[in-house]
Motif scaffolding. Structure first.
Motif, PDB file in Angstrom:
ATOM      1  N   PRO A  75      54.253  28.611  52.632  1.00 42.78           N
ATOM      2  CA  PRO A  75      54.722  29.963  52.117  1.00 42.78           C
ATOM      3  C   PRO A  75      53.269  30.621  51.536  1.00 42.78           C
ATOM      4  CG  PRO A  75      54.820  28.097  50.260  1.00 42.78           C
ATOM      5  CD  PRO A  75      54.405  27.489  51.499  1.00 42.78           C
ATOM      6  N   GLU A  76      53.738  31.942  51.673  1.00 41.43           N
ATOM      7  CA  GLU A  76      52.624  32.887  50.944  1.00 41.43           C
ATOM      8  C   GLU A  76      52.232  32.548  49.633  1.00 41.43           C
ATOM      9  OE1 GLU A  76      50.562  35.675  52.209  1.00 41.43           O
ATOM     10  OE2 GLU A  76      51.335  34.664  54.249  1.00 41.43           O
ATOM     11  N   ARG A  77      51.154  32.512  49.367  1.00 39.28           N
ATOM     12  CA  ARG A  77      50.427  32.256  48.098  1.00 39.28           C
ATOM     13  C   ARG A  77      50.048  33.839  47.138  1.00 39.28           C
ATOM     14  NH1 ARG A  77      52.534  27.551  47.753  1.00 39.28           N
ATOM     15  NH2 ARG A  77      51.436  25.915  48.808  1.00 39.28           N
ATOM     16  N   PRO A  78      50.865  34.160  45.964  1.00 40.64           N
ATOM     17  CA  PRO A  78      50.531  35.163  45.596  1.00 40.64           C
ATOM     18  C   PRO A  78      48.856  35.296  44.911  1.00 40.64           C
ATOM     19  CG  PRO A  78      51.612  33.453  43.836  1.00 40.64           C
ATOM     20  CD  PRO A  78      51.581  32.852  45.024  1.00 40.64           C
ATOM     21  N   GLY A  79      48.807  36.374  44.676  1.00 43.62           N
ATOM     22  CA  GLY A  79      47.139  36.790  44.325  1.00 43.62           C
ATOM     23  C   GLY A  79      46.604  37.653  45.261  1.00 43.62           C
ATOM     24  N   ARG A  80      45.916  38.359  44.812  1.00 47.14           N
ATOM     25  CA  ARG A  80      45.044  39.482  45.745  1.00 47.14           C
ATOM     26  C   ARG A  80      43.580  38.897  45.991  1.00 47.14           C
ATOM     27  NH1 ARG A  80      47.366  44.049  46.278  1.00 47.14           N
ATOM     28  NH2 ARG A  80      49.076  44.873  44.648  1.00 47.14           N
ATOM     29  N   SER A  81      42.957  39.357  46.894  1.00 48.29           N
ATOM     30  CA  SER A  81      41.832  38.808  47.649  1.00 48.29           C
ATOM     31  C   SER A  81      40.858  40.324  47.678  1.00 48.29           C
ATOM     32  CB  SER A  81      41.635  38.352  48.962  1.00 48.29           C
ATOM     33  OG  SER A  81      42.606  36.879  48.645  1.00 48.29           O
ATOM     34  N   ASP A  82      39.587  40.259  47.514  1.00 47.40           N
ATOM     35  CA  ASP A  82      38.546  40.981  47.926  1.00 47.40           C
ATOM     36  C   ASP A  82      37.562  40.307  48.462  1.00 47.40           C
ATOM     37  OD1 ASP A  82      37.152  43.398  48.113  1.00 47.40           O
ATOM     38  OD2 ASP A  82      36.300  43.536  45.906  1.00 47.40           O
ATOM     39  N   GLY A  83      37.423  40.795  49.745  1.00 47.99           N
ATOM     40  CA  GLY A  83      36.616  39.945  50.636  1.00 47.99           C
ATOM     41  C   GLY A  83      36.715  38.453  50.619  1.00 47.99           C
ATOM     42  N   VAL A  84      35.747  37.290  50.313  1.00 47.08           N
ATOM     43  CA  VAL A  84      36.184  35.967  50.191  1.00 47.08           C
ATOM     44  C   VAL A  84      36.642  35.691  48.714  1.00 47.08           C
ATOM     45  CG1 VAL A  84      34.289  35.543  51.817  1.00 47.08           C
ATOM     46  CG2 VAL A  84      33.400  35.502  49.393  1.00 47.08           C
ATOM     47  N   THR A  97      52.818  32.939  21.529  1.00 46.85           N
ATOM     48  CA  THR A  97      54.044  32.364  22.284  1.00 46.85           C
ATOM     49  C   THR A  97      53.598  32.322  23.631  1.00 46.85           C
ATOM     50  OG1 THR A  97      54.899  34.395  22.700  1.00 46.85           O
ATOM     51  CG2 THR A  97      55.555  33.390  20.385  1.00 46.85           C
ATOM     52  N   ARG A  98      52.724  32.803  24.133  1.00 47.38           N
ATOM     53  CA  ARG A  98      52.418  32.916  25.631  1.00 47.38           C
ATOM     54  C   ARG A  98      50.840  32.459  25.753  1.00 47.38           C
ATOM     55  NH1 ARG A  98      54.256  37.740  28.615  1.00 47.38           N
ATOM     56  NH2 ARG A  98      54.318  36.167  30.387  1.00 47.38           N
ATOM     57  N   PHE A  99      50.518  32.110  26.962  1.00 49.94           N
ATOM     58  CA  PHE A  99      49.306  31.604  27.452  1.00 49.94           C
ATOM     59  C   PHE A  99      48.941  32.077  28.808  1.00 49.94           C
ATOM     60  CE2 PHE A  99      46.910  28.073  29.475  1.00 49.94           C
ATOM     61  CZ  PHE A  99      45.773  28.211  28.954  1.00 49.94           C
ATOM     62  N   MET A 100      47.692  32.594  28.886  1.00 49.85           N
ATOM     63  CA  MET A 100      47.334  33.131  30.184  1.00 49.85           C
ATOM     64  C   MET A 100      46.096  32.235  30.589  1.00 49.85           C
ATOM     65  SD  MET A 100      45.635  36.602  31.535  1.00 49.85           S
ATOM     66  CE  MET A 100      43.801  36.068  30.985  1.00 49.85           C
ATOM     67  N   PHE A 101      46.019  31.736  31.958  1.00 48.49           N
ATOM     68  CA  PHE A 101      44.895  31.417  32.570  1.00 48.49           C
ATOM     69  C   PHE A 101      44.442  32.091  33.852  1.00 48.49           C
ATOM     70  CE2 PHE A 101      42.990  28.913  35.912  1.00 48.49           C
ATOM     71  CZ  PHE A 101      41.776  28.779  35.582  1.00 48.49           C
ATOM     72  N   ALA A 102      43.228  32.690  33.900  1.00 42.98           N
ATOM     73  CA  ALA A 102      42.882  33.529  35.039  1.00 42.98           C
ATOM     74  C   ALA A 102      41.620  33.126  35.665  1.00 42.98           C
ATOM     75  CB  ALA A 102      42.886  35.106  34.725  1.00 42.98           C
ATOM     76  N   SER A 103      41.556  33.149  36.962  1.00 44.64           N
ATOM     77  CA  SER A 103      40.222  32.635  37.493  1.00 44.64           C
ATOM     78  C   SER A 103      40.018  33.490  38.811  1.00 44.64           C
ATOM     79  CB  SER A 103      40.154  31.114  37.772  1.00 44.64           C
ATOM     80  OG  SER A 103      41.150  30.656  38.859  1.00 44.64           O
ATOM     81  N   VAL A 104      39.007  33.172  39.265  1.00 47.07           N
ATOM     82  CA  VAL A 104      38.505  33.948  40.630  1.00 47.07           C
ATOM     83  C   VAL A 104      37.632  32.811  41.535  1.00 47.07           C
ATOM     84  CG1 VAL A 104      37.084  35.539  41.983  1.00 47.07           C
ATOM     85  CG2 VAL A 104      38.105  36.324  39.621  1.00 47.07           C
ATOM     86  N   TYR A 121      30.833  41.457  43.924  1.00 44.35           N
ATOM     87  CA  TYR A 121      30.285  40.702  45.356  1.00 44.35           C
ATOM     88  C   TYR A 121      31.209  40.091  46.245  1.00 44.35           C
ATOM     89  CZ  TYR A 121      30.424  37.295  41.702  1.00 44.35           C
ATOM     90  OH  TYR A 121      30.689  36.286  40.590  1.00 44.35           O
ATOM     91  N   PRO A 122      32.085  40.943  46.990  1.00 46.24           N
ATOM     92  CA  PRO A 122      33.167  40.400  47.590  1.00 46.24           C
ATOM     93  C   PRO A 122      32.884  39.464  48.895  1.00 46.24           C
ATOM     94  CG  PRO A 122      32.749  42.450  48.201  1.00 46.24           C
ATOM     95  CD  PRO A 122      31.943  42.534  46.855  1.00 46.24           C
ATOM     96  N   ASP A 123      31.738  39.686  49.538  1.00 48.23           N
ATOM     97  CA  ASP A 123      31.073  38.994  50.542  1.00 48.23           C
ATOM     98  C   ASP A 123      30.420  37.749  50.186  1.00 48.23           C
ATOM     99  OD1 ASP A 123      32.591  40.978  52.121  1.00 48.23           O
ATOM    100  OD2 ASP A 123      30.814  42.251  51.991  1.00 48.23           O
ATOM    101  N   LEU A 124      30.163  37.551  49.060  1.00 50.25           N
ATOM    102  CA  LEU A 124      29.302  36.300  48.786  1.00 50.25           C
ATOM    103  C   LEU A 124      30.125  35.027  48.048  1.00 50.25           C
ATOM    104  CD1 LEU A 124      26.228  37.868  46.888  1.00 50.25           C
ATOM    105  CD2 LEU A 124      26.427  36.966  48.999  1.00 50.25           C
ATOM    106  N   THR A 125      30.252  33.928  48.875  1.00 54.48           N
ATOM    107  CA  THR A 125      30.942  32.649  48.332  1.00 54.48           C
ATOM    108  C   THR A 125      30.104  32.459  47.029  1.00 54.48           C
ATOM    109  OG1 THR A 125      29.898  31.363  49.612  1.00 54.48           O
ATOM    110  CG2 THR A 125      31.831  32.166  50.712  1.00 54.48           C
ATOM    111  N   VAL A 126      30.987  31.349  46.285  1.00 58.86           N
ATOM    112  CA  VAL A 126      29.870  30.645  45.229  1.00 58.86           C
ATOM    113  C   VAL A 126      28.725  29.871  45.918  1.00 58.86           C
ATOM    114  CG1 VAL A 126      30.011  29.121  43.529  1.00 58.86           C
ATOM    115  CG2 VAL A 126      31.939  30.556  43.645  1.00 58.86           C
ATOM    116  N   GLN A 127      28.949  29.129  47.085  1.00 58.18           N
ATOM    117  CA  GLN A 127      27.907  28.547  47.569  1.00 58.18           C
ATOM    118  C   GLN A 127      26.766  29.379  48.195  1.00 58.18           C
ATOM    119  OE1 GLN A 127      27.613  25.142  47.956  1.00 58.18           O
ATOM    120  NE2 GLN A 127      29.504  25.205  46.469  1.00 58.18           N
TER     121      GLN A 127
END
Length: 196
Positions: free
Chosen positions: A13-22, A78-85, A142-148
């Motif tokens: 299935p499709e996974r939610p979330g947006r991407s910008d480059g990598v 009452t609510r909790f958010m976790f966000a990451s890139v 920096y959409p074209d740079l991976t963490v590596q």
């Protein structure tokens, strides 16, 4: 992320979330179990202290796909958010963290959320999907740079800076035999960037 078309269409299935480059964003909103906001806050404080823990940094470095992460308690506790890139596929991202010391810490933090099955539970991905919301807008600096690639760039910069600090490098710059190389636009740009 868009689905492939035709016969090659993915069975996943499709996974939610947006991407910008990598880079892709991952944002989860949960309901905190009644009366557990203070316990969650304490666990987040321990997680924050553990962020300095060498094991956590080693695990994040080993996984090598996490750009950043943040945890937020809101709506009157009452609510909790976790966000990451992160880089790469959503499934791999979830799987990788479940296999490390970070997964155990996530289990502790998310245990205060209603219905969380545990990060290694076969239903964990479905739970995350049910609680994930895609960002309305997501932009990476920096959409074209991976963490590596960022890690590599940092290592190369540190090595180059070390070379720049040697008397031998200064002598090579001043050597008339190297004047043609030193005068090239590429070399001048390298020196300019190194001094910025």
């Amino acid at each position: 992320m868009t689905a492939t078309t035709g016969a090659a269409r993915s069975a996943r299935p499709e996974r939610p979330g947006r991407s910008d480059g990598v880079c892709s964003e991952f944002t989860v909103f949960t309901k905190i179990k009644p009366g557990e906001a203070d316990a969650l806050r304490e666990d987040l404080a321990r997680l924050s202290d553990a962020a300095d823990d060498e094991k956590v940094h080693a695990a994040v470095h080993q996984i090598g796909t996490l750009h950043d992460a943040r945890h937020v308690i809101f709506d009157d506790d009452t609510r909790f958010m976790f966000a990451s890139v992160f880089d790469g596929s959503w499934d791999t991202y979830i799987d990788d963290f479940a296999k490390t010391v970070v997964g155990a810490r996530f289990d502790q933090v998310f245990s205060h959320s209603e219905g969380f099955p545990g990060v290694t539970d076969p239903g964990a991905k479905d739970w995350f999907l049910a609680h994930q919301e895609a960002a309305g807008v997501f932009v990476s600096a920096y959409p074209d740079l991976t963490v590596q690639q960022i890690y590599k760039d940092q290592r190369v910069d540190e090595a180059f800076q070390a070379v720049l600090d040697t008397p031998e490098f200064r002598a090579a710059l001043d050597n008339p035999a190297n004047a043609e190389l030193v005068a090239t636009p590429a070399f001048q740009k390298l020196l300019e960037e190194a001094s910025a």
